[in-house]
Design a protein around this motif. Structure first.
Motif, PDB file in Angstrom:
ATOM      1  N   PHE A   1      -2.097  -1.898  60.125  1.00 43.52           N
ATOM      2  CA  PHE A   1      -0.809  -1.372  59.797  1.00 43.52           C
ATOM      3  C   PHE A   1      -0.347  -0.476  61.281  1.00 43.52           C
ATOM      4  CE2 PHE A   1      -3.638  -1.275  56.311  1.00 43.52           C
ATOM      5  CZ  PHE A   1      -2.851  -2.101  55.342  1.00 43.52           C
TER       6      PHE A   1
ATOM      7  N   HIS B   1       1.175  -5.392  51.000  1.00 40.39           N
ATOM      8  CA  HIS B   1       2.163  -4.545  50.862  1.00 40.39           C
ATOM      9  C   HIS B   1       3.569  -5.342  51.254  1.00 40.39           C
ATOM     10  CE1 HIS B   1      -0.036  -0.592  50.483  1.00 40.39           C
ATOM     11  NE2 HIS B   1      -0.795  -1.309  51.210  1.00 40.39           N
TER      12      HIS B   1
ATOM     13  N   SER C   1       4.553   8.520  57.877  1.00 40.38           N
ATOM     14  CA  SER C   1       5.037   7.851  56.703  1.00 40.38           C
ATOM     15  C   SER C   1       4.478   6.700  56.142  1.00 40.38           C
ATOM     16  CB  SER C   1       6.654   7.519  56.861  1.00 40.38           C
ATOM     17  OG  SER C   1       6.573   6.585  57.874  1.00 40.38           O
ATOM     18  N   HIS C   2       3.707   6.033  57.180  1.00 42.91           N
ATOM     19  CA  HIS C   2       2.985   4.758  56.681  1.00 42.91           C
ATOM     20  C   HIS C   2       1.714   5.221  56.002  1.00 42.91           C
ATOM     21  CE1 HIS C   2       5.248   1.708  59.564  1.00 42.91           C
ATOM     22  NE2 HIS C   2       6.068   2.579  58.542  1.00 42.91           N
TER      23      HIS C   2
ATOM     24  N   PHE D   1       7.338   0.628  53.499  1.00 38.22           N
ATOM     25  CA  PHE D   1       7.073   1.613  54.417  1.00 38.22           C
ATOM     26  C   PHE D   1       8.617   2.013  55.137  1.00 38.22           C
ATOM     27  CE2 PHE D   1       3.783  -1.387  54.582  1.00 38.22           C
ATOM     28  CZ  PHE D   1       2.490  -0.470  54.596  1.00 38.22           C
TER      29      PHE D   1
ATOM     30  N   VAL E   1       2.125   6.300  52.574  1.00 39.18           N
ATOM     31  CA  VAL E   1       2.269   4.919  51.453  1.00 39.18           C
ATOM     32  C   VAL E   1       0.698   4.540  51.328  1.00 39.18           C
ATOM     33  CG1 VAL E   1       3.007   2.546  51.556  1.00 39.18           C
ATOM     34  CG2 VAL E   1       4.519   4.271  52.526  1.00 39.18           C
TER      35      VAL E   1
END
Length: 794
Positions: A705, A670, A640-641, A675, A644
């Motif tokens: 990240f 961000h 999912s990150h 996230f 993004v």
């Protein structure tokens, strides 16, 4: 070695790149890490309850002080207050609506049967059919996730599994109005399970700041950006639902602790207790307001509380045997109920419901008609009984009009001073029927034939009705079934022992507890709920006895009701204890057939897209190489990150060189809320992201990240130990690595204690031990050299 595993993973990734599908529609059939294949063809996804302590998170935490921490705690308590108020009002609305619909139905039917019982039967069937039709239409066309009780899905959510759609705003609306139609329509189901789901939906919507799809969101409520905080709120909502359904605030807290949640702590218990207390206040206030006659047909029925404080006050040792028999019967009938509903639900999901929504509507309408015919028609074949001599102290009148609150219902009787015992429990609301079965000082009110008839028919109706496309709870139907055979045993005890102080209603209460224990396998929370709803603490030891026996008997045949339903819905619950076979298995055995797919620290955008298209994994190791050529795992990157980052494109760079994180000058582009995956939503998909050819040639440095501190276990750790670690910490991924070759230190309890100096305000660990790194091979079997200043180390 770890480097060998990672090298194999890189070769696998290159092979997958060379075999990429030619269209986005291909390559999505595989189920990878974090996905579980459901029986109906869909998928459920694991939740990330672990805090991702990446660079952006640490930088944001560094900017926050104690004031923000106090603010966050205050907001959590404020949300607990809102959850209690919202769930309480939802319960009040559902109960008032159900009681008014039932009151209108019985009043209209009673007026018509004065002239014609056939016309009254037709009106009764049509009234119920209209209510049930409204319920099934809402579920099939508006909120499919609102069908059933919702407790297995909520239990899965708190266990770390997200089922799509279970916490949406439309699910909340469908649950409320669908429950009104199904329960008001007289089906053999209750509203207590749906109220638990309703409380969870209210809590989830508050946690995400409302519903953006229906423009009901507020920026002031969008405070919590982690799944862990939302999980705590949903736990409060579950407890609030039970407290509102049964007027049992302590039982609600224990239900959340024992039955639904997998992760608990003392701070959460205080908030759950506070939420349940607020619900109790709201419900009590609403009942006081309704007593003034402003709630229509609500009357003295409504919210469940079957006061048996005037029941049996003492019991002899000889009565323990028939009470134990009630526990055995409850375990057997509860296990049989679970097995039958499992078979029927499985057949319904695999064959019947696949034919479309019209089949679901026809099925529910047919069951509604059958239920109405049975509840209206069977009492017509029962002979009426003369009213017993009136007892002024009992406060019970005989007879009463059908559909009215109280015992001794006059239905299809030739004399005005007669009553129909089968209509007293059949042709009535479930709450009132249970109150009649629990009633004291009504010895020989029901005949054995009537109770057996009702037990067989209602048991069959409950089995068939559960699993249809309407909101359905099994608490009240279970109490109905258990109280029926409990009253039968009570009648036998009264005739056998011939003692005046024995109350049949007391045995009905024990029967209700035994069936719920045999079906749902709850003990502590169910015991407290039964005590709270009956207002008789003297029965606590007896309730404990039948619950323990019924649970033990039921466990000998199958699992609990919610566990069975969760399995058939494809929800992979992690139970509280690992399987016995896991003791002889290791972590390496669990991932022996896996090929590790990982990313380098600086990765090309086209390579990210290729890997995401070629598999459905949700977590990827990220590696880096040192100057000596060694391979290091620097963290865990979530799918999912990555999506993004691909969608925003702000972190794209032309150079394949890594950025410098040591200087602290890296700008944070961000917000952490970006996230967070929306509740019960699939979030961003790869098909939603549009990348040009120039974008695919860019690079991304993943180091800021990644989660730099994922949980890691050695390959020879027992699988049972891994299981406990995974479940108790609410994890989604665990890295399995070869056994480490060196140790840099050792942490004990003293190393985790912090003391603050009064004068300087400095904070330091109580233990100030210094460990010097000894780089020695494992084969030399030498310990690291440590200088210990605190001699109290463990």
């Amino acid at each position: 070695m770890l480097s060998n595993h990672l090298q194999n993973g890189m070769e696998t990734a290159k092979l997958l790149w060379s075999r990429l599908p030619t269209s986005d529609a291909e390559g999505q059939d595989g189920v990878g890490i974090g996905h579980y294949k459901k029986t109906d063809g869909g998928t459920v996804e694991s939740l990330d309850y672990e805090v991702i302590e990446n660079y952006a998170y640490r930088e944001e935490q560094a900017l926050r002080g104690k004031l923000y921490m106090y603010y966050s705690v205050c907001v959590k308590w404020f949300f607990a207050l809102l959850i209690g108020i919202g769930t309480g009002f939802a319960a009040v609305f559902i109960n008032i609506s159900v009681e008014n619909f039932a009151g209108w139905k019985y009043s209209l039917t009673f007026n018509i049967i004065q002239k014609s019982y056939f016309a009254g039967c037709i009106i009764y069937i049509l009234f119920n059919l209209a209510l049930v039709l409204s319920s099934v239409y809402i579920i099939t066309h508006f909120a499919p996730a609102a069908a059933g009780s919702g407790i297995p899905e909520i239990k899965g959510y708190l266990n770390g599994i997200d089922t799509h759609g279970i916490l949406l705003f439309r699910t909340l609306v469908g649950k409320i109005f669908g429950s009104i139609g199904s329960v008001g329509g007289g089906l053999a189901l209750g509203k207590e399970g749906p109220l638990v789901h309703t409380g969870a939906c209210i809590a989830s919507l508050l946690g995400q700041g409302g519903s953006t799809k229906y423009h009901l969101s507020s920026r002031w409520l969008q405070v919590f950006n982690s799944e862990r905080d939302r999980r705590d709120l949903v736990t409060c909502g579950c407890a609030a639902g039970v407290a509102a359904a049964f007027r049992a605030p302590v039982g609600g807290v224990l239900f959340a602790l024992e039955e639904v949640t997998s992760w608990w702590r003392s701070q959460l218990m205080w908030r759950v207790f506070f939420t349940s207390a607020i619900v109790a206040v709201v419900v009590r206030t609403a009942m006081g307001w309704c007593k003034s006659g402003k709630c229509g047909h609500f009357g003295s029925g409504g919210f469940i509380i079957w006061d048996v404080s005037d029941g049996q006050e003492d019991y002899s040792f000889m009565e323990l045997l028939p009470m134990a028999v009630i526990g055995v019967i409850g375990g057997l009938l509860g296990a049989l109920f679970n097995q039958l509903t499992l078979y029927i639900t499985n057949w319904r999901r695999n064959y019947l419901h696949k034919k479309g929504n019209h089949i679901k509507i026809i099925e529910v309408c047919l069951i509604s008609v059958i239920t109405s015919i049975i509840s209206f028609g069977l009492p017509l074949f029962r002979k009426c009984t003369p009213c017993p001599e009136s007892d002024l102290n009992s406060g019970i009148e005989c007879p009463r009009a059908p559909g009215m609150y109280g015992n001794y219902v006059n239905f299809y009787c030739s004399s005005k001073m007669e009553y129909n015992d089968l209509a007293t429990i059949f042709f009535n609301t479930q709450d009132d029927a249970i109150r009649n079965l629990f009633s004291a000082k009504t010895i020989h009110e029901f005949s054995a034939q009537s109770l057996l008839t009702f037990l067989v028919m209602f048991y069959a109706l409950a089995v068939v009705t559960f699993g249809t496309a309407v909101p359905a709870g099994q608490f009240v139907p279970g109490i109905m079934i258990g109280s029926t055979y409990g009253r039968l045993v009570g009648m036998f005890v009264v005739s056998f022992y011939k003692r005046l102080n024995i109350e049949e209603g007391t045995y009905a209460l024990l029967g209700a507890a035994s069936f719920l224990g045999g079906s749902m396998r709850m003990t502590v929370s169910l015991c407290v709920i039964m005590v709270e709803i009956t207002n008789n603490l003297k029965l606590l030891p007896l309730i404990m006895l039948v619950l323990l026996i019924s649970k033990a008997v039921g466990d000998a045949f199958n699992e609990g009701f919610y566990e069975e339903q969760a399995r058939i819905r494809g929800i992979p619950l992690l139970e509280s204890r690992p399987k016995y076979q896991m003791r002889s298995m290791t972590a390496k055995d669990a991932c022996a057939n896996q090929k590790v797919v990982y990313f380098p620290r600086v990765v090309k955008v086209s390579d990210i897209v290729s890997i995401l298209r070629s598999n459905m994994h949700n977590g990827f190791p990220v590696i880096d190489h040192t100057r000596n050529g060694e391979t290091l795992v620097i963290g865990l990157m979530l799918r999912s990150h990555l999506l993004v980052l691909l969608q925003s494109k702000v972190d794209f760079q032309h150079s394949p060189l890594p950025c410098d994180l040591r200087g602290g000058s890296l700008p944070i582009r961000h917000n952490l809320s970006e996230f967070v995956k929306p509740v019960s939503s699939k979030g961003i998909s790869l098909e939603d992201i549009h990348l040009s050819r120039d974008d695919l040639e860019m690079y991304i440095d993943l180091a800021p990240f990644v989660n730099p501190s994922p949980y890691i276990v050695p390959e020879d750790m027992s699988l049972s130990k891994v299981y406990n670690l995974f479940r108790q910490l609410g994890l989604r991924h665990i890295f399995v690595v070869p056994r480490a070759s060196r140790v840099i230190g050792m942490i004990t309890r003293k190393d985790l204690l912090i003391e603050e100096h009064e004068h300087s305000g400095a904070v330091e660990l109580q233990s100030t031990s210094q460990c010097f790194l000894a780089v020695l091979p494992m084969a030399q079997r030498k310990l690291p050299i440590c200088e210990v200043r605190n001699m109290t180390k463990e």
